[in-house]
Design a protein around this motif. Structure first.
Motif, short mmCIF file in Angstrom:
data_model
loop_
_atom_site.label_atom_id
_atom_site.label_comp_id
_atom_site.label_asym_id
_atom_site.label_seq_id
_atom_site.Cartn_x
_atom_site.Cartn_y
_atom_site.Cartn_z
N ASP A 82 0.87 -1.34 -0.12
CA ASP A 82 -0.38 0.23 0.22
C ASP A 82 0.72 1.20 -0.15
O ASP A 82 1.53 1.67 1.05
CB ASP A 82 -0.98 0.13 0.99
CG ASP A 82 -1.74 1.29 0.86
OD1 ASP A 82 -1.79 1.86 0.30
OD2 ASP A 82 -2.63 1.32 2.36
N LYS A 84 0.74 4.14 0.24
CA LYS A 84 -0.46 5.83 0.95
C LYS A 84 0.73 5.03 2.15
O LYS A 84 0.43 5.93 2.90
CB LYS A 84 -1.54 5.43 1.15
CG LYS A 84 -2.58 5.57 0.40
CD LYS A 84 -3.86 5.03 0.41
CE LYS A 84 -4.62 5.34 -1.56
NZ LYS A 84 -5.97 5.49 -1.14
N ASP A 97 6.66 8.50 -8.59
CA ASP A 97 6.04 7.29 -8.74
C ASP A 97 6.37 6.80 -10.11
O ASP A 97 6.15 7.36 -11.36
CB ASP A 97 4.47 8.19 -9.46
CG ASP A 97 3.05 6.88 -9.89
OD1 ASP A 97 3.64 6.02 -9.84
OD2 ASP A 97 2.44 7.86 -10.57
N GLU A 103 -4.47 6.51 -11.49
CA GLU A 103 -5.48 6.57 -10.26
C GLU A 103 -4.27 7.21 -8.97
O GLU A 103 -4.42 7.49 -8.22
CB GLU A 103 -5.98 5.23 -9.87
CG GLU A 103 -7.09 4.79 -10.40
CD GLU A 103 -7.65 3.26 -10.06
OE1 GLU A 103 -7.71 3.12 -9.08
OE2 GLU A 103 -8.98 2.88 -10.22
N VAL A 104 -3.17 5.73 -8.92
CA VAL A 104 -2.34 6.69 -7.94
C VAL A 104 -1.44 8.05 -8.50
O VAL A 104 -1.08 8.92 -7.31
CB VAL A 104 -0.53 5.09 -8.61
CG1 VAL A 104 -0.01 5.76 -7.85
CG2 VAL A 104 -1.36 4.26 -8.15
N TYR A 107 -4.24 10.72 -7.00
CA TYR A 107 -4.16 10.42 -5.77
C TYR A 107 -2.97 11.30 -5.44
O TYR A 107 -2.47 12.26 -4.49
CB TYR A 107 -4.12 9.29 -4.85
CG TYR A 107 -3.79 9.11 -3.70
CD1 TYR A 107 -4.81 9.14 -2.77
CD2 TYR A 107 -2.83 9.78 -2.87
CE1 TYR A 107 -5.01 9.13 -1.22
CE2 TYR A 107 -2.36 8.81 -1.77
CZ TYR A 107 -3.77 9.31 -0.91
OH TYR A 107 -3.89 9.48 1.01
N LEU A 108 -1.57 11.51 -5.99
CA LEU A 108 -0.30 12.01 -5.75
C LEU A 108 -0.87 13.52 -6.00
O LEU A 108 0.56 14.17 -4.69
CB LEU A 108 0.72 11.32 -5.96
CG LEU A 108 1.36 9.95 -5.97
CD1 LEU A 108 2.45 9.73 -6.60
CD2 LEU A 108 1.54 9.73 -4.29
N THR A 109 -1.27 14.15 -7.31
CA THR A 109 -1.47 15.35 -7.09
C THR A 109 -2.20 16.39 -5.88
O THR A 109 -2.26 16.79 -6.13
CB THR A 109 -3.32 15.23 -8.72
OG1 THR A 109 -1.52 14.54 -8.96
CG2 THR A 109 -2.82 16.58 -8.69
N ASP A 110 -3.52 14.81 -4.92
CA ASP A 110 -3.95 15.80 -4.25
C ASP A 110 -3.11 16.23 -3.17
O ASP A 110 -3.86 16.80 -2.32
CB ASP A 110 -5.96 15.28 -4.50
CG ASP A 110 -6.73 15.48 -5.51
OD1 ASP A 110 -6.17 16.27 -6.68
OD2 ASP A 110 -6.96 14.46 -6.14
N PHE A 111 -2.48 15.05 -3.08
CA PHE A 111 -1.64 14.66 -1.67
C PHE A 111 -1.14 16.15 -1.13
O PHE A 111 -0.23 16.51 -2.59
CB PHE A 111 -1.33 13.91 -1.69
CG PHE A 111 -0.22 13.37 -0.25
CD1 PHE A 111 -0.66 12.33 0.64
CD2 PHE A 111 0.94 13.53 0.24
CE1 PHE A 111 -0.47 12.39 1.85
CE2 PHE A 111 1.42 13.17 1.34
CZ PHE A 111 0.86 12.69 2.35
#
Length: 451
Positions: A82, A84, A97, A103-104, A107-111
């Protein structure tokens, strides 16, 4: 300060200053986590682990049964399925990445986390391409070093070769190894006669057997083109070659070849061939390798050939090209010792031309020499390759027949006598009123004599 010391050429002061600066400015480590351990991710991870300025903390991959995860566990890295959980670690400065998963990436863009940099998408691809380019360059350097090492070893081996045929076989094998070719050969050039002669050939696949052969160099032919070209000659597909007659090559099953002239100090020694049974293209690196091999080998082969020619002149009769009296004495002594040791027989025949002095007085020494040369040819035609034929002196010859009894020697000697009796020698119509005649005196060890 360092540049100033260098300018003055003070190496000791430069080293002291460099060490001081290293102590005062220690490199800060970048702590990195990697998501995705496929082929690209594994290559990145290996590069990160080798970089002294990077500390690879951990890796993540959804599947745990891939080679990249096994490698990471072996190296003692943090491993998780995982990604995350890696993002929650506070000791990571950069996340890379390498998944290519939208999808990954989303997620990383918003993290968001202070002090954390994320490398993804195009940036990650660019990093991967840089690594690919780096690995390709490293592979090229490795191959170049391997080839140079191989050529160096070949040079050392050539230096210890004592015969030209041995050296030529080494060169042919080297060309085949360097270019990964299944077949190769080397031919020597006789400039005076304009002839080529196959001197060495190797075929790993045993598809053809290149026999020793001699052929004429023709203007406009393939051999003439190779000899006149300072660069390697390449035929990538024999079936499409229209410049030269390649029927002889096709009959051997060859579909492509590369050849280079062996040239030393402006003198042509011969040609080195490397062949394949299928069409293929030759890279500039391969052309350069065989060219370098040819240049390196030509000098060694020429020296061996010159040495062999000098040795041959020392034991060869200049007129008849048979062995001379000096060589006969050495060879006969050796054969007697061998026959005595192994309890074998050895025969010897003395050949003398009747009334040869009268013939010379009547017709001159030039005609006499022509007869002696022809007699030498007839003798060699009627004996075995293992027999030794020598000019004893004047019109006298001697034949050594190893491992041969007196009875076994009669047939070849009788054939020789018959050939002499039937051959139309010049001026014999006035030579004592009859054909040229010879006398043969045969003796055998140990039947007729002892040492």
């Amino acid at each position: 300060h360092i540049q100033k010391n260098l300018a003055f050429g003070c190496k000791a002061r430069y080293e002291l200053a460099r060490k001081k600066m290293t102590r005062e400015h220690k490199t800060e480590l970048f702590k990195v986590a990697l998501i995705g351990m496929g082929e690209g991710g594994l290559a990145l991870a290996k590069m990160f682990l080798e970089d002294p300025e990077i500390k690879l903390i951990g890796v993540s991959n959804r599947r745990q049964d891939v080679p990249g995860i096994s490698w990471a566990i072996e190296k003692g890295l943090v491993v998780t399925s995982d990604y995350k959980t890696l993002l929650e670690r506070k000791d990571i400065d950069i996340v890379v990445d390498a998944t290519g998963n939208p999808e990954v990436e989303a997620y990383l863009t918003d993290f968001k986390r202070d002090g954390l940099e994320i490398v993804k998408g195009t940036s990650a691809k660019m990093m991967w391409r840089i690594i690919e380019d780096k690995e390709a360059r490293e592979q090229e350097v490795y191959e170049a070093l391997s080839e140079q090492k191989y050529l160096y070893d070949v040079g050392l081996t050539l230096g210890s070769a004592d015969k030209s045929d041995h050296a030529l076989k080494l060169i042919v094998r080297a060309a085949m190894d360097l270019l990964d070719m299944p077949s190769g050969s080397a031919a020597l050039f006789d400039e005076e006669k304009g002839l080529m002669r196959t001197a060495a050939s190797i075929d790993l696949d045993d598809k053809i057997r290149i026999m020793s052969r001699t052929w004429e160099v023709r203007v406009g032919g393939l051999t003439g083109h190779i000899l006149s070209n300072s660069k390697p000659t390449v035929i990538e597909n024999i079936d499409e070659e229209q410049r030269f007659n390649t029927s002889q090559i096709k009959n051997q099953g060859i579909k492509s070849l590369i050849a280079v002239t062996l040239r030393s100090e402006g003198k042509i020694i011969g040609i080195l061939f490397a062949d394949d049974y299928k069409p293929r293209q030759f890279t500039s690196r391969e052309r350069g390798l065989i060219g370098l091999l040819g240049t390196m080998a030509a000098s060694a082969v020429q020296k061996l050939i010159m040495l062999e020619q000098a040795e041959e002149m020392a034991i060869t009769d200049e007129l008849t090209k048979l062995f001379n009296h000096r060589y006969f004495l050495r060879a006969f002594s050796s054969e007697l010792k061998r026959a005595e040791r192994f309890k074998e027989e050895v025969s010897i025949c003395l050949v003398d031309v009747d009334h040869f002095k009268k013939f010379n007085d009547t017709h001159g020494h030039q005609k006499g020499n022509e007869i002696l040369v022809k007699l030498a040819e007839l003798m060699k035609e009627n004996v075995r390759e293992t027999d030794i034929v020598a000019r004893y002196g004047g019109e006298e010859f001697v034949i050594i027949l190893p491992k041969t009894s007196k009875t076994g020697s009669v047939d070849p000697l009788e054939r020789f006598r018959w050939d002499v009796d039937q051959y139309p020698f010049p001026c014999l119509d006035t030579h004592a009123g009859r054909q040229l005649s010879i006398r043969l005196v045969l003796s055998c060890f140990p039947v007729d004599c002892s040492r």
